[in-house]
Every structure is written in C-alpha cells, then in structure tokens.
Motif scaffolding. Structure first.
Motif, PDB file in Angstrom:
ATOM      1  N   SER A 114      -1.814   6.947  -8.537  1.00  0.00           N
ATOM      2  CA  SER A 114      -1.181   6.221  -7.445  1.00  0.00           C
ATOM      3  C   SER A 114      -0.127   7.110  -6.841  1.00  0.00           C
ATOM      4  N   LYS A 115      -0.342   7.518  -5.614  1.00  0.00           N
ATOM      5  CA  LYS A 115       0.594   8.400  -4.927  1.00  0.00           C
ATOM      6  C   LYS A 115       0.663   8.001  -3.465  1.00  0.00           C
ATOM      7  N   PRO A 116       1.753   8.349  -2.807  1.00  0.00           N
ATOM      8  CA  PRO A 116       1.797   8.106  -1.360  1.00  0.00           C
ATOM      9  C   PRO A 116       0.879   9.088  -0.640  1.00  0.00           C
ATOM     10  N   ILE A 117      -0.011   8.553   0.149  1.00  0.00           N
ATOM     11  CA  ILE A 117      -0.931   9.384   0.910  1.00  0.00           C
ATOM     12  C   ILE A 117      -0.888   8.944   2.376  1.00  0.00           C
ATOM     13  N   MET A 118      -1.400   9.793   3.252  1.00  0.00           N
ATOM     14  CA  MET A 118      -1.485   9.409   4.659  1.00  0.00           C
ATOM     15  C   MET A 118      -2.610   8.397   4.813  1.00  0.00           C
ATOM     16  N   TRP A 119      -2.270   7.310   5.461  1.00  0.00           N
ATOM     17  CA  TRP A 119      -3.203   6.196   5.570  1.00  0.00           C
ATOM     18  C   TRP A 119      -3.347   5.777   7.024  1.00  0.00           C
ATOM     19  N   SER A 120      -4.596   5.651   7.469  1.00  0.00           N
ATOM     20  CA  SER A 120      -4.854   5.163   8.817  1.00  0.00           C
ATOM     21  C   SER A 120      -5.076   3.657   8.767  1.00  0.00           C
ATOM     22  N   VAL A 121      -4.110   2.913   9.297  1.00  0.00           N
ATOM     23  CA  VAL A 121      -4.268   1.456   9.372  1.00  0.00           C
ATOM     24  C   VAL A 121      -5.430   1.109  10.290  1.00  0.00           C
ATOM     25  N   VAL A 122      -5.561   1.849  11.381  1.00  0.00           N
ATOM     26  CA  VAL A 122      -6.613   1.586  12.358  1.00  0.00           C
ATOM     27  C   VAL A 122      -7.989   1.768  11.734  1.00  0.00           C
ATOM     28  N   GLU A 123      -8.134   2.838  10.939  1.00  0.00           N
ATOM     29  CA  GLU A 123      -9.443   3.169  10.381  1.00  0.00           C
ATOM     30  C   GLU A 123      -9.617   2.682   8.947  1.00  0.00           C
ATOM     31  N   ARG A 124      -8.518   2.154   8.348  1.00  0.00           N
ATOM     32  CA  ARG A 124      -8.548   1.613   6.989  1.00  0.00           C
ATOM     33  C   ARG A 124      -9.016   2.644   5.965  1.00  0.00           C
ATOM     34  N   THR A 125      -8.419   3.828   6.024  1.00  0.00           N
ATOM     35  CA  THR A 125      -8.824   4.839   5.051  1.00  0.00           C
ATOM     36  C   THR A 125      -7.701   5.843   4.833  1.00  0.00           C
ATOM     37  N   ALA A 126      -7.755   6.478   3.665  1.00  0.00           N
ATOM     38  CA  ALA A 126      -6.865   7.601   3.391  1.00  0.00           C
ATOM     39  C   ALA A 126      -7.290   8.787   4.232  1.00  0.00           C
ATOM     40  N   LEU A 127      -6.345   9.653   4.575  1.00  0.00           N
ATOM     41  CA  LEU A 127      -6.637  10.854   5.351  1.00  0.00           C
ATOM     42  C   LEU A 127      -6.051  12.072   4.644  1.00  0.00           C
ATOM     43  N   ALA A 128      -6.721  13.185   4.792  1.00  0.00           N
ATOM     44  CA  ALA A 128      -6.204  14.458   4.294  1.00  0.00           C
ATOM     45  C   ALA A 128      -5.396  15.135   5.385  1.00  0.00           C
ATOM     46  N   GLU A 129      -4.594  16.125   5.015  1.00  0.00           N
ATOM     47  CA  GLU A 129      -3.781  16.854   5.982  1.00  0.00           C
ATOM     48  C   GLU A 129      -4.646  17.448   7.086  1.00  0.00           C
ATOM     49  N   ALA A 130      -5.862  17.886   6.715  1.00  0.00           N
ATOM     50  CA  ALA A 130      -6.748  18.507   7.705  1.00  0.00           C
ATOM     51  C   ALA A 130      -7.285  17.496   8.714  1.00  0.00           C
ATOM     52  N   GLU A 131      -7.075  16.213   8.456  1.00  0.00           N
ATOM     53  CA  GLU A 131      -7.609  15.182   9.346  1.00  0.00           C
ATOM     54  C   GLU A 131      -6.539  14.608  10.280  1.00  0.00           C
ATOM     55  N   VAL A 132      -5.377  15.222  10.305  1.00  0.00           N
ATOM     56  CA  VAL A 132      -4.319  14.708  11.170  1.00  0.00           C
ATOM     57  C   VAL A 132      -3.876  15.782  12.151  1.00  0.00           C
TER      58      VAL A 132
END
Length: 1018
Positions: A191-209
């Motif tokens: 359990s860690k803080p990750i980048m999360w897209s509320v719009v897409e309902r998924t975790a994102l990697a740094e390369a996806e932002v």
C-alpha cells in the motif's frame, strides 16, 4: 559508319549526357510505384535470403501504440530505425527489422469506452471478454493502417509478421515473465501513494503523465503545539540528548499556545496528515503576532513557528505584523508534537502529529515545515515509513498506539513525547472515484452533506478543498489562503489532473536482496554502466531515474491487458505452485489472456489445490510498460531470425522513463542484464518557430502531407540533416530547404547517369590514371571511411553533409566542370575520357550506395536506371574502396592547385560580371605565382584545362600591382587577358590550331581527330 553533319552544328557529335532519369523527381507519384514494386518482388524476403549466414545486427523496435494515424514523431522514429537497419544490411550484416505494436492498456480501452458512452452503453454491463474482443479488433485495425503508412515512408521490414503485445504467444510470455518475478519473491502486494486517475479509475506510472500549469488553492495551516509534560525527567540517562531536554524545559512556557505553520497546495490532503517534516539544516524561530488586518486567522498575541528565511513572506501574506521571540533549536523540534488542525471534527483526529527530520525539506518556499500526508505523496510516505520503522524497532505497534509517556528512543537518537497515540497505519482517505472515505472523519459518507469529492468524473475540482478550508477556519487553524500557479501531473490520455492516493497495488521490489548479493536496483545500475548511450548524456539520465525510483508498481485497475495472473491470500502471499502456473501459461498460449477472465477460470486453474478457498484470483491487469518491457522475450528470444540481446534500442528521449526503463528492469529482474547493448535517443519535433506543435495552434506538420506534396525522400533527408538527438524543427521553409538540397543531389546523380550512357564498363589500371582522377578516387577513399564510421556512430548528419558538399563542391563545381570538355569532345579512344568515365562510374556507384539507406526511393530509381537488369539497390553492398586509392600526397598537391585555380576563377568572375567576357573560354589569363611550391605543384598540369580557359600563361613572379588577387591566397595574381585565335565550332575553345586539319576546317585539331574517329564528315 559515316555520318554527315552541317559544319555549323556539331552538337550531334558530342557525347552529351543522355538519360531518362528525370530532372523533376515527381516523388509523390513515383514513390508509391516503387513501394508496390518492392512488395510485388518480395524485397523483404530477398533481403533475408541474401543475408543468410551473415552476422546478425538487430535493432529492436520500440512498439508504438495502435490507436491512430502516424504523426511526425512516428516518421522521425521509423526513418532513423530504417536508415540504421539498411546501413548495416549493406555492410555485410543480416540486419532484420521486425516492427511491433503495443496493443493493451488504457488508450485503446478509453476509445472503446468513448464509443459505449456515445451509445449510452455501460461498460460494466458487458461481459469482460466481449469488451476485450472489441479492444483487440480496434488495435488490429490500426495496425493495418499504420503498417501501410510506415511502408509509404520507405520503411522495409517484416510487416507480414510483426510482433504485437496482444498476440496469444506474446500474452503467454508476458504472463510467464510475471510468474518468474513472483516465484523469485520480487512481487509483493503493498500500500503506497501512487498517481491515480479519477477520470480513468486506474493507477498511472510516471511515464503515463505529462505536466500542465494549473491554478490551485494554497493554504497556510496552524498545527497547535502540545507542550505539556516537558518538565518530566526522561527515562534513563542519555547525556547526548541533554541539550534537547534543556531546550524543551527552557521554552516550555513560551511554546504554550504556539502553533507550527505548514503550507500546501492540496488542502484536500489535510485529513490524511500524520506528521510535520522539518530540516535540522534550517534555522527556525518562534514569532508573535503584534497586529492583524484580516477577517480570519491569527490575532495579536498568537505565537507561531516558522523557518526564519520564510517568516516575513508568510506574515505579509496574512496581513500581519510580528516580532521574533526566540530561536527554536532542531533538538527541540525533534521532540515536539502537535495536535492535528482538525482535532475534534466528527470525533476524529485525536492523535499526535510528530515533527520528523526530513532531507526533502527546504526554505525555498512555504514555511520551512512540510505537511506530511503519507497516503498522498511519495516523499511523505518515505519520511513517515522511515520514522515509524525506527519506532517499531523499539516498540510493538500496539505499544506505540497506547504509549503516552515521555521517553528517549535510542534508534531515533531523540526524545519522543507521544502525548497522544501515533497511528502508524496509513489511512485510505480517498476512494477510486475521488470521494472521501470514513478514514476522513467529517468529510466521508457519514458526514453532513455526504462524502466530499476531490475531483469528479470529468476531471473538474470537487468540493473537498472548500469543505476542508471551512473546517480549518471553524477550528481557528487557518493562517492564510491564496491561489498559486504551478505545474501539476495530468494523464496524457484523458488530459485530466491526477491525484496521489494510498491504495493497495502490486509492486516489484527495487532493493530486495535477490540471493546473489544484488538487488534489482543494483543490477539495473550495473547494466547501465555496460550499455553504450547515443548521445552519452542518456546514460546519466537513465541512471538518475533508476537511482531515485521507488518500487515498481505493476497493477492497473482496467480490463484490456495481460492480467496479474496470480492467486493471493488475504495477507498478500502469492500461491507458488508450478502446476498451476504451467496450466495458466498453456491456456494463455491457446486462448490468450482472455482465459483468465473466462467463467470458471479460478476453478480451472486451481484444480487439485487443497485449500482453494484461501486463494483469491487477482483481477488487476499489468501496467502496459511491463508488456512492452517484455517484448525482448517473445521477439528477440523466440524468433530465430533475431537474437538476444539486441544491438540497439532507439526511441525518443522520453523513453528513459518509459520503454528503455521498463525493458531494463524486466530483463534485469529475470535475466540479470539489459536486453540491449546500446541505447539511442532522439528529441522531439517542434514547429519552425521553436514552439511545440499543437493542433489548437495549427502549427502541426503531418508526414502524410509532406509525402503528398514533396515525397518521403524529402522527409527522410530532413531527418538526416537534423541533429536528431536534440529537438528538431520542421515547417514550410525547412521543407523547402531540404527540397533544394535534394534537387542538387538529384541533378548530380542525373548528370552522372547521362554521362555514363557512354560508358562501356571498361576497367582502367590505377597507375595509368591522370592525377585529377586519382584525386577523386582518393576522396572516395576518405569518404568511404567517414561514411562507415559515421553509420557506426549513428551520426547521419555528418554523412549527408559530407556527401552533399562533395557532390556540390568537389564534383559539380570542380571535377565535372573540368572534365566536361574531355567527356563531351574527346575521341572515344581518348585515355583522358576513358579514365574520367571509369572514375565517374565509381563515383556514381559509391554515392548512390552510400545514400541508399537515407533516400531509398531516389537511389532505387537511379540504380535501376543505370542497371536495368538489377533487382534493387537495396540488395547491394556498400562499395569496396581499394586501399591503394588513398593518396595523401596527391591531395596535398591538389590543395595547392586549387588555391591557384580559385584566384583564376575569381578574376574571371569579375570579367564576366563587367561583361568583358561571356564565357571563361574567351579568356587566356596570365597567372603570376611568386610561391615556388605552388609553381612546382602545377608542373606537368594543363592549368587552362583545370581553369576552363582556352589558354593560360604562368609566370614565376609576384605580378603587377593592378593584377587580381585573393587575400587568402598569397603570392598569386592574375591578369585576365582575352584568348587569341579562332573559336572551335565544336568545343568553343579559342585556339591557334582551328583549321589545321583541312577536312575539318572550323574545328581544332583535337576535335578534328575526334570527328574522324567517329566517322563524321562535313
């Protein structure tokens, strides 16, 4: 055979260039015909057959996304790859290019969801494998479109058998790589803080932002200091901490009622606060408000703690006057705790907020204190986990929860006054839809008005910020508020902001010891050291990313992709069963990853497992970067026409955090080394004015448009003429510049083709060649080394510049200019003419073959024009240039000759400009040479021929004062006198021997002999 000509027109007797190779290229029409011919003749298969048995050179294709027409970035990327593979193929390697496509993940899934929304259809009501089938069909359609667009660019590769990440075998191999990592103990649920897209309902990697400027709420928040109890004696005797205890006792009275002030641009994260970070390297002070001119916030008499460097700015923001009471030593901060600013709200936040020393804290902005919400930021998480980890070495979790005493922690080397219990568990304050949970008392589902929301489904700001700010005002803990513009991460697909939230995900350890004394991080860093980077700066960039990256989060909460095909229990332990794993991979090989989502999948795969109820089937899918990071396995390893590792990976510089990165980690995790020996990066294409290309601005350049208007070879020449490793520019002016450069190259090739129409393929012994021809062969020798070295170094601009300058300056404006008279007018048996044809043949072959990887269409057209029986220029090898052609002495001598020639041509240009002569053949200049070395260099040479005059007189002196001179050529001057004699009706040279042959009374003796050999009568 005897021909009779009108003595006034000898043009039919001249060996003028003859070719059907057109001056106007017509590339937009010609190139598709050549593509069709290549496909019809099966060029790709012929290339593979011709290279059978050679050493392999493999450039592994980084897979583009199969979700739209290609853009200029695709064109740049594929052209570079094509030039590399063609250049190695033509230098004795089996250089096979296998194109690939990335087919899984959110971009494609998002497109299908958009289609559903347009029809009012709910994705969740569609069986998952039906949805996945539509994603697969969508990707397949775009692969076909992009394949044809890449072929139109002149890209040659195995387009009939590309690799795709959605191929069943590929999905099985990707799953197999995951299971290897799981079996080695590198996979874990955390359990860690990750980048999360509320719009897409998924975790994102740094390369996806990507980062865009936004305007955010900014707040300064007071955390009341808990000062009671400092008069107690610490447990035990710790002399090293006496200063901290003394500071606490001394300032106990001053700190009563004081508050530590933090600053944040994410007010909605305040419910997740668990600590305040400070820096022992910063000087802090206790300040008192002396006057206030605001509607809310601190009032006179209040005491506040700030970094000294930032206090004045903060007080000015809150419209306060102040005075400093005293300094606060870091030893005191290390034992300090505060109340949460929302204490008492809905009965929550009744825990201690400790101050913890953090390396990430600066006094560049804010207050010098960092609000630490470990569920909403990586640095916050790391600081909190480090703090709690040290506490857990001393106490059990329960002891920390109930401890209220004042004690010294030996591991922390500081006093800890808990005052209230620490809550070591990180809360889940926000759900996947951006709503607060019950872990955020006063804002969750049971709160009045329902759960506050950070962001809505359209990426718009919700009511969370405002509700938190109002609660802080009500608690009298808001110091100030404002607005600030700053860069913030957005999903590169939806273009909407992301949030950072703590959520259970599947990770790969970066720092777990792997049984051989290494970790994934150390393996990756070692592999970077062993890799060649072009440009070299890429090595440091990738190294920095690996050194600082957190554990690799693999899970995504989507439907289209390869699943994390493991079974896990409630504690996160993964089932390790070789039989189950083999069953999964067998099913994927036959049915694809859809097998995991089919009805009864759990029972099917766990058949025979005793405690099936213990295990839960993980439904998350793998990050698409893991998919593409595995392409080396099912492409390089599994295809017999390729090899592992690849010689080269080539992509845009953003792939240091993308494909280069994920491929490195995946391969190091499973094989202990990188899947590549070299990494090449290119920059991005900007508009002509240096701005980023944007559809909204209207400054984009589509490769399809360039090909339709100018041709693919023009686009390819542009790529070759750029410093591609940096950002490049493209626009109408730049395209026209490359059109002009191309036209000059084409005209040079055309002239050689026309001249070689009179060539019979005669080989001439090197020793019998005139010096001028030996000079040209020497230059070919030099260029051969330059071209080969530059292709090896991937320095394409160096090649195009050298070859273009050679064609324009040394051939068209020098060698060809000199030899045109001999080529057109000499008799067929002339040794000079035969030698020139031999050399021009070598020049043509070399230039066309060297240019072939760069301009495949033009060189194919030229080669077949010269060799109609040939199949393709691309089935040829680079020319073999004999070592004997290298002749530095001739080059040195002719450098002197060309200096003298430059003065003569300069003088004649003045005469022509002033209209005293029309052609250089009307001149017979006197050349004065005071330099003995220059004069000696001309010994035995026909300077009139070299300078294209009818005659030249050379004098060994300085020349008259009014003679023409060039400042850069010392001791050479020219008197531009007119030629005397009669103009030859055939060659137009003015000579004294015109009419010396009575059979040909209006031509020179040389021309008369040629006419007689040709059998021409007048």
């Amino acid at each position: 055979m005897t021909d009779t000509v009108d003595k006034k027109d000898y043009s039919a007797t001249l060996a003028l260039p003859q070719t059907e190779f057109p001056m106007r290229a017509g590339l937009p029409q010609k190139e598709p015909e050549i593509v069709a011919r290549w496909q019809q003749m099966g060029l790709y298969k012929k290339l593979r057959a011709s290279a059978a048995g050679r050493e392999k050179f493999v450039l592994h294709d980084g897979p583009p996304y199969a979700n739209g027409n290609i853009h200029i970035g695709h064109a740049l990327n594929k052209i570079l790859k094509d030039v590399i593979t063609r250049s190695f193929q033509m230098r004795g390697f089996d250089s096979n290019y296998v194109p690939g496509w990335d087919c899984h993940g959110l971009p494609i899934e998002w497109k299908i969801e958009e289609k559903y929304r347009e029809k009012g259809k709910d994705k969740n009501e569609v069986p998952i494998n039906e949805f996945r089938k539509e994603c697969r069909e969508f990707a397949s359609g775009w692969i076909k479109v992009q394949s044809e667009e890449f072929k139109r660019l002149g890209i040659e590769g195995d387009f009939d058998n590309p690799y795709t990440t959605m191929n069943f075998h590929a999905e099985a191999r990707i799953a197999g790589e995951l299971l290897k990592i799981a079996k080695s103990g590198q996979l874990y649920r955390g359990s860690k803080p990750i980048m999360w897209s509320v719009v897409e309902r998924t975790a994102l990697a740094e390369a996806e932002v990507e980062y865009h400027e936004v305007e955010s709420d900014a707040i300064w928040v007071k955390f009341p200091v808990v000062a009671e109890g400092w008069g107690q004696s610490p447990e035990g005797s710790y002399p090293s901490m006496a200063a901290a205890f003394a500071a606490a006792k001394k300032l106990e009275a001053d700190l009563v009622g004081a508050s530590v002030v933090i600053w944040t641009t994410t007010p909605w994260t305040i419910p997740g606060n668990r600590a305040i970070s400070f820096s022992s390297k910063i000087e802090y002070g206790l300040y008192e408000v002396t006057a206030a001119a605001n509607d809310f916030g601190p009032q006179p008499g209040e005491k506040l703690v700030f970094a000294d460097q930032l206090a004045s700015g903060a007080f000015a923001k809150a419209k306060l006057e102040y005075k400093k009471i005293t300094g606060i030593p870091p030893e005191l901060l290390s034992i300090m705790t505060c109340d949460h600013p929302l204490k008492g709200l809905a009965g929550g936040y009744e825990f201690a907020v400790p101050l913890i020393d953090g390396d990430h804290v600066t006094d560049d902005a804010g207050t010098g204190f960092v609000h630490t919400a470990p569920g909403h930021g990586r640095e916050d998480f790391d600081a909190w986990m480090d703090f709690v980890g040290k506490l857990l070495k001393q106490f059990s979790n329960k002891e920390i929860e109930r401890s209220r005493d004042f004690h010294f922690d030996a591991d922390l080397e500081c006093f800890v006054f808990t005052g209230k219990p620490f809550h070591t568990k990180i809360p889940f304050t926000v759900d996947d839809a951006g709503f607060y949970t019950e872990d955020a008392p006063g804002f969750g589902p049971s709160a009045e008005g329902g759960a506050a929301r950070v962001m809505d489904d359209n990426g718009k700001k919700g009511d969370a910020n405002e509700r938190v700010i109002k609660a802080l005002i009500a608690a009298n803990n808001l110091f100030a508020r404002g607005r600030i513009k700053h860069d913030y991460p957005h999903s590169w697909r939806s273009k909407k902001p992301v949030i950072f939230r703590n959520t259970p995900q599947w990770f790969v350890y970066m720092d777990k010891e792997l049984g051989d004394g290494t970790t994934l991080r150390s393996r990756a860093l070692g592999a970077i050291d062993d890799t060649r980077f072009v440009p070299a700066a890429g090595q440091n960039r990738l190294r920095a990313m690996i050194e600082g990256r957190p554990d690799w989060v693999l899970s995504r909460q989507r439907a289209w992709g390869v699943p994390i095909c493991v079974f896990a229990d409630e504690a996160g332990e993964v089932l390790q069963d070789d039989t189950v794993n083999a069953r999964i991979l067998e099913a994927f090989e036959v049915e694809g990853a859809d097998a995991w989502f089919a009805d009864g999948a759990k029972e099917r795969f766990l058949e025979g497992v005793a405690d099936q109820d213990r295990w839960t089937q993980v439904r998350d899918i793998l990050d698409v970067w893991f998919d593409s990071g595995c392409t080396h396995t099912f492409t390089l390893e599994d295809r017999p026409d390729l090899k592992w590792p690849a010689d080269v990976y080539l992509e845009g510089s953003d792939q240091h955090r993308g494909w280069f990165h994920s491929s490195l980690l995946e391969s190091c995790a499973t094989r202990g080394r990188a899947p590549y020996n070299a990494v090449i990066t290119h920059g991005f294409t900007m508009a002509e004015d240096g701005r980023k290309m944007s559809k909204s601005i209207g400054n984009t350049i589509a490769p399809q448009d360039v090909m339709a208007q100018s041709g693919a070879d023009i686009l390819r020449l542009w790529v070759m003429n750029t410093d591609y490793w940096e950002d490049q520019r493209l626009g109408k002016t730049i395209i026209q510049t490359n059109v002009d450069a191309y036209r000059k190259i084409r005209n040079t090739i055309r002239w050689m083709l026309g001249t070689l129409a009179h060539d019979h393929g005669e080989e001439i012994a090197y020793d019998t060649l005139p010096e001028l021809e030996k000079l040209m062969l020497h230059r070919l020798s030099e260029l051969d080394q330059l071209v080969r070295d530059a292709y090896d170094a991937f320095e394409f601009k160096k090649i195009t510049r050298a070859l273009t300058d050679f064609a324009n300056v040394e051939l068209s404006a020098f060698y060809f200019d000199i030899r045109k008279d001999a080529l057109y007018c000499d008799a067929p048996s002339s040794p000079r003419r035969r030698a020139a044809l031999f050399v021009i043949r070598k020049l043509f072959d070399s230039l066309v073959l060297w240019f072939a990887p760069m301009m495949p269409f033009t060189t194919e057209e030229a080669w077949l024009s010269r060799n109609p029986a040939a199949e393709s220029v691309h089935l040829e090898q680079f020319p073999i240039v004999p070592a004997a052609w290298r002749n530095d002495a001739i080059e040195a001598k002719w450098a002197k000759v060309r200096k003298v020639r430059s003065v003569v041509t300069g003088a004649l240009e003045v005469e022509r400009k002033d209209k005293r002569i029309g052609s250089s053949l009307e001149a017979a200049p006197v050349v004065h040479i005071g330099d003995a070395e220059l004069l000696a260099a001309l010994n035995g040479l026909d300077l009139a021929e070299i300078c294209i005059t009818s005659a030249i007189t050379m004098v060994g002196d300085e020349g008259p004062a009014d003679a023409f001179r060039l400042s850069e050529v010392a001791q050479v001057s020219v008197e531009p006198t007119l030629a005397t004699g009669t103009k030859c009706a055939r060659s137009w040279r003015i000579t004294d021997d015109v009419g010396s042959d009575p059979q040909y009374p209006d031509v020179s003796a040389r021309d008369a002999a040629a006419l007689r050999e040709l059998g021409v009568t007048v």
